[in-house]
Design an enzyme around this catalytic site. Structure first.
Site, PDB file in Angstrom:
ATOM      1  N   ASP A  22       0.690  -1.136  -0.122  1.00  0.00           N
ATOM      2  CA  ASP A  22       0.084  -0.100   0.106  1.00  0.00           C
ATOM      3  C   ASP A  22       0.713   1.313  -0.028  1.00  0.00           C
ATOM      4  O   ASP A  22       0.702   2.185   0.844  1.00  0.00           O
ATOM      5  CB  ASP A  22      -1.059  -0.332   1.351  1.00  0.00           C
ATOM      6  N   ASP A  54       1.374   4.274  -1.129  1.00  0.00           N
ATOM      7  CA  ASP A  54       0.784   5.467  -1.811  1.00  0.00           C
ATOM      8  C   ASP A  54       1.446   6.599  -1.634  1.00  0.00           C
ATOM      9  O   ASP A  54       2.695   6.553  -0.886  1.00  0.00           O
ATOM     10  CB  ASP A  54      -0.536   5.962  -1.459  1.00  0.00           C
ATOM     11  N   GLU A  95       1.004   2.075  -6.426  1.00  0.00           N
ATOM     12  CA  GLU A  95      -0.487   2.362  -5.723  1.00  0.00           C
ATOM     13  C   GLU A  95      -0.840   3.795  -5.816  1.00  0.00           C
ATOM     14  O   GLU A  95      -0.508   4.336  -6.826  1.00  0.00           O
ATOM     15  CB  GLU A  95      -0.276   2.120  -4.158  1.00  0.00           C
ATOM     16  N   ASP A 135      -5.061   8.778  -1.608  1.00  0.00           N
ATOM     17  CA  ASP A 135      -6.101   8.117  -1.124  1.00  0.00           C
ATOM     18  C   ASP A 135      -6.659   8.848   0.116  1.00  0.00           C
ATOM     19  O   ASP A 135      -5.769   9.131   0.953  1.00  0.00           O
ATOM     20  CB  ASP A 135      -5.822   6.728  -0.877  1.00  0.00           C
ATOM     21  N   ARG A 141     -10.019   6.275 -11.401  1.00  0.00           N
ATOM     22  CA  ARG A 141     -10.159   6.799  -9.815  1.00  0.00           C
ATOM     23  C   ARG A 141      -9.806   8.368  -9.885  1.00  0.00           C
ATOM     24  O   ARG A 141      -8.771   8.758  -8.989  1.00  0.00           O
ATOM     25  CB  ARG A 141      -9.181   6.212  -8.850  1.00  0.00           C
TER      26      ARG A 141
END
Length: 374
Positions: free
Chosen positions: A150, A152, A187, A191, A239
């Site tokens: 993950d 990011d 990633e 987010d 996204r």
């Protein structure tokens, strides 16, 4: 590793460009990022130095840990990790399995700003967890390692009142074989999830990203207010954001080169998509990959105003076999509620013509106003 140190003039210019109280973010965030009396100003040349500065700010002069932080922080980052970024660019598919690198701002509510100097760069992310009153500005993030962990570039978890402004985030919009969906590359760019709300994402240049950003981690993580304004998105897959519930206000952004889908409004979310410029985009506004709780959108003053404009701006649509709703009639499907902050959008044409002069790093945090559109 070579570090690029800023001149005194550069540092003063950046600090002068940041207002004493940065409460007007043009969006839902009202953070000052610790830019208050009593703030401690530090300079860091590396990821580890940033981590050490933050950890030191969690204890008082007697060494006692203080809940939420002992004092506000303003950290100027002047490190340069271009060598790591260039190495990652030559080994794109090898980045997924590497260890993720990042600064974690955890349980810090006193106020903190991380401000990059012109010429700085980072091959590490900033992860904001259980914190508030956080600002990240003028940081250049490239080719983050550790997608499997993950990794990011920017992650906001359970953290209200955050401002992500004037950064550059980039990688390669590319698929590497290795998983059922061939998604072993990088990633997300930004987010925002797990209850985070009142976040403003502004004046960022995001390019070459496959999965740009989440608004919500799951179908039950749905309550948030987010603003995206004056960002440039180029050669990105999807996204923009993937919105699970909540409110998203997106204005004065430029979307050029969407290869999968743009706004994906799900779980009864509501999006106001206002005064943006769209071109070369596949499925720029849609609701898909959801059961039946499709979200709604209000389309206002964008360069695209009707289906007849699609060919002019190279807007195309795909229709998956699963239930979905596309904005292929370019009509409103809902009404956005009243907005709690003041903002002054420029025209979509001005976004196309001028935004590149303002979005991203090394722009001295300048903003685009109607006076600049003439």
């Amino acid at each position: 590793m070579k570090y690029l140190l800023p001149t005194a003039a550069t540092g003063l210019l950046l600090l002068a460009a940041q207002p004493a109280v940065a409460a007007n973010t043009g969006g839902y965030a009202t953070t000052d990022g610790g830019e208050t009396s009593g703030a401690v100003k530090k300079t860091a040349r590396s990821l580890q130095e940033i981590v050490d500065i933050i950890e030191a700010a969690k204890v008082d002069s007697k060494g006692k840990k203080v809940k939420g932080g002992a004092y506000p922080l303003i950290i100027t980052y002047n490190g340069n990790e271009d060598s790591l970024i260039k190495a990652a660019e030559k080994n794109i598919c090898g980045q997924w399995s590497k260890d993720a690198r990042g600064v974690q701002i955890k349980e810090f509510t006193k106020g903190i700003t991380i401000l990059g100097t012109n010429g700085s760069s980072a091959n590490f992310g900033v992860w904001i967890v259980n914190s508030s009153d956080v600002v990240v500005r003028n940081m250049r993030f490239g080719y983050m390692p550790g997608g499997a962990q993950d990794g990011d570039a920017i992650r906001v978890d359970n953290s209200p009142n955050v401002w992500i402004d004037h950064n550059e985030i980039f990688a390669k919009n590319f698929e590497c074989k290795g998983t059922p969906d061939n998604d072993t590359t990088f990633e997300s760019a930004v987010d925002i999830k797990k209850g985070s709300t009142n976040v403003t994402v502004s004046y960022n240049y995001i390019h070459g990203i496959k999965k740009v950003g989440l608004s919500g981690a799951s179908n039950t993580d749905t309550g948030r207010n987010l603003t995206y304004h004056h960002n440039i998105y180029r050669d990105v897959n999807s996204r923009l954001p993937l919105q699970r519930g909540g409110l998203v206000h997106a204005y004065n952004n430029l979307y050029d080169g969407i290869t999968g889908s743009g706004f994906n409004v799900r779980q009864k979310g509501i999006a106001l998509i206002e005064s943006n410029w769209f071109e070369n985009a596949l499925n720029p506004v849609t609701a898909r990959n959801d059961s039946s709780n499709f979200g709604t959108w209000e389309l206002r003053n964008n360069n695209v105003t009707k289906p007849a404009d699609f060919s002019k701006y190279n807007i195309t649509w795909g229709r998956p076999s699963t239930p979905h709703v596309n904005a292929d009639d370019w009509k409103n499907t809902g009404k956005f509620p009243s907005i709690s902050y003041k903002y002054s959008p420029v025209s979509a044409q001005c976004v196309k013509d001028k935004l590149a002069n303002y979005a991203g790093v090394s722009k001295n945090l300048a903003v685009l106003t109607a006076a600049n559109c003439k």
